[in-house]
Design a protein around this motif. Structure first.
Motif, PDB file in Angstrom:
ATOM      1  N   UNK A  16       0.837  -1.205   0.000  1.00  0.00           N
ATOM      2  CA  UNK A  16       0.000   0.000   0.000  1.00  0.00           C
ATOM      3  C   UNK A  16       0.869   1.251   0.000  1.00  0.00           C
ATOM      4  N   UNK A  17       1.904   1.253   0.806  1.00  0.00           N
ATOM      5  CA  UNK A  17       2.827   2.395   0.884  1.00  0.00           C
ATOM      6  C   UNK A  17       3.468   2.668  -0.477  1.00  0.00           C
ATOM      7  N   UNK A  18       3.911   1.617  -1.158  1.00  0.00           N
ATOM      8  CA  UNK A  18       4.508   1.765  -2.478  1.00  0.00           C
ATOM      9  C   UNK A  18       3.491   2.326  -3.471  1.00  0.00           C
ATOM     10  N   UNK A  19       2.293   1.791  -3.454  1.00  0.00           N
ATOM     11  CA  UNK A  19       1.250   2.241  -4.368  1.00  0.00           C
ATOM     12  C   UNK A  19       0.926   3.711  -4.134  1.00  0.00           C
ATOM     13  N   UNK A  68       3.723   5.941  -5.393  1.00  0.00           N
ATOM     14  CA  UNK A  68       3.713   6.033  -6.862  1.00  0.00           C
ATOM     15  C   UNK A  68       2.595   6.940  -7.355  1.00  0.00           C
ATOM     16  N   UNK A  69       1.433   6.873  -6.716  1.00  0.00           N
ATOM     17  CA  UNK A  69       0.308   7.745  -7.108  1.00  0.00           C
ATOM     18  C   UNK A  69       0.680   9.211  -6.890  1.00  0.00           C
ATOM     19  N   UNK A  70       1.279   9.513  -5.737  1.00  0.00           N
ATOM     20  CA  UNK A  70       1.697  10.891  -5.446  1.00  0.00           C
ATOM     21  C   UNK A  70       2.727  11.353  -6.469  1.00  0.00           C
ATOM     22  N   UNK A  71       3.718  10.520  -6.753  1.00  0.00           N
ATOM     23  CA  UNK A  71       4.763  10.871  -7.709  1.00  0.00           C
ATOM     24  C   UNK A  71       4.188  11.108  -9.107  1.00  0.00           C
ATOM     25  N   UNK A  72       3.341  10.202  -9.569  1.00  0.00           N
ATOM     26  CA  UNK A  72       2.750  10.353 -10.906  1.00  0.00           C
ATOM     27  C   UNK A  72       1.837  11.572 -10.980  1.00  0.00           C
ATOM     28  N   UNK A  73       1.122  11.849  -9.895  1.00  0.00           N
ATOM     29  CA  UNK A  73       0.256  13.041  -9.866  1.00  0.00           C
ATOM     30  C   UNK A  73       1.096  14.306  -9.952  1.00  0.00           C
ATOM     31  N   UNK A  74       2.188  14.327  -9.234  1.00  0.00           N
ATOM     32  CA  UNK A  74       3.084  15.486  -9.249  1.00  0.00           C
ATOM     33  C   UNK A  74       3.703  15.673 -10.633  1.00  0.00           C
ATOM     34  N   UNK A 116      13.089  14.632  -7.559  1.00  0.00           N
ATOM     35  CA  UNK A 116      13.787  14.551  -6.273  1.00  0.00           C
ATOM     36  C   UNK A 116      12.963  13.711  -5.292  1.00  0.00           C
ATOM     37  N   UNK A 117      11.642  13.968  -5.231  1.00  0.00           N
ATOM     38  CA  UNK A 117      10.761  13.200  -4.355  1.00  0.00           C
ATOM     39  C   UNK A 117      10.830  11.713  -4.705  1.00  0.00           C
ATOM     40  N   UNK A 118      10.775  11.396  -5.978  1.00  0.00           N
ATOM     41  CA  UNK A 118      10.816   9.998  -6.427  1.00  0.00           C
ATOM     42  C   UNK A 118      12.086   9.297  -5.981  1.00  0.00           C
ATOM     43  N   UNK A 119      13.234   9.944  -6.175  1.00  0.00           N
ATOM     44  CA  UNK A 119      14.498   9.355  -5.770  1.00  0.00           C
ATOM     45  C   UNK A 119      14.587   9.199  -4.256  1.00  0.00           C
ATOM     46  N   UNK A 120      14.172  10.234  -3.524  1.00  0.00           N
ATOM     47  CA  UNK A 120      14.219  10.174  -2.052  1.00  0.00           C
ATOM     48  C   UNK A 120      13.318   9.055  -1.534  1.00  0.00           C
ATOM     49  N   UNK A 121      12.136   8.934  -2.133  1.00  0.00           N
ATOM     50  CA  UNK A 121      11.191   7.891  -1.730  1.00  0.00           C
ATOM     51  C   UNK A 121      11.787   6.509  -1.993  1.00  0.00           C
TER      52      UNK A 121
END
Length: 174
Positions: free
Chosen positions: A111-114, A117-123, A141-146
């Motif tokens: 769930x955390x991964x999903x 990914x939703x937040x990253x794709x939305x951004x 940057x958010x994607x890499x940090x995550x």
């Protein structure tokens, strides 16, 4: 470990008692299909059943694992050999433990991964729509940090659990 030899020995012990597989299964609280699988060498009886079978047939677990009755002078060498074989068959390698706990962590954190990914794709979508380079850079940057944070937490979990015998034994049963 020769499961076929062990199975034949179990069948012989049952025949000595003039029992059918059904009768034995009833006394042990299992099914006749399970008894058949043991006697055909398809499966090994679990440890708790080896103890029950040992008591029921008045033979040692060592004899059960050897697949034959042992003379007193053979007991020590057979015990050592049976122990080595049992450890070989039952012990997880470090790589198997790491793989097991990696998969377990991923299942528990799907769930955390999903959500990440939703937040990253939305951004990213928002940055593309708004044609804003700053938003795209922030999303990257958010994607890499995550990803780095998630990987570090997963590896910490895996390393902590893969080398802890007590945890591994509990998870192995479930």
């Amino acid at each position: 470990m020769d499961t076929v030899k062990i199975g034949k020995f179990l069948a012989m012990l049952r025949h000595e008692r003039n029992l059918t597989q059904e009768q034995l299964a009833e006394q042990l609280g299992t099914s006749n299909k399970t008894i058949s699988r043991w006697e055909n060498g398809n499966y090994m009886p679990p440890l708790e059943m080896l103890m029950e079978l040992s008591e029921f047939y008045s033979v040692s677990i060592n004899e059960l694992l050897s697949g034959r009755r042992l003379e007193s002078e053979e007991v020590e060498s057979a015990a050592e050999e049976n122990l080595k074989e049992t450890l070989k068959v039952s012990a997880f390698t470090v790589e198997e433990r790491k793989t097991f706990f990696t998969k377990k962590w991923k299942r528990e954190h799907a769930f955390e991964l999903t959500l990440g990914m939703i937040v990253l794709l939305s951004e990213l979508a928002f940055g593309i729509i708004m044609e804003e380079i700053l938003i795209l850079v922030m999303a990257n940057i958010f994607g890499w940090a995550f990803a780095i944070s998630r990987r570090n937490r997963m590896m910490e979990y895996v390393e902590r659990h893969a080398f802890d015998e007590k945890i591994c034994e509990v998870d192995k049963k479930s």
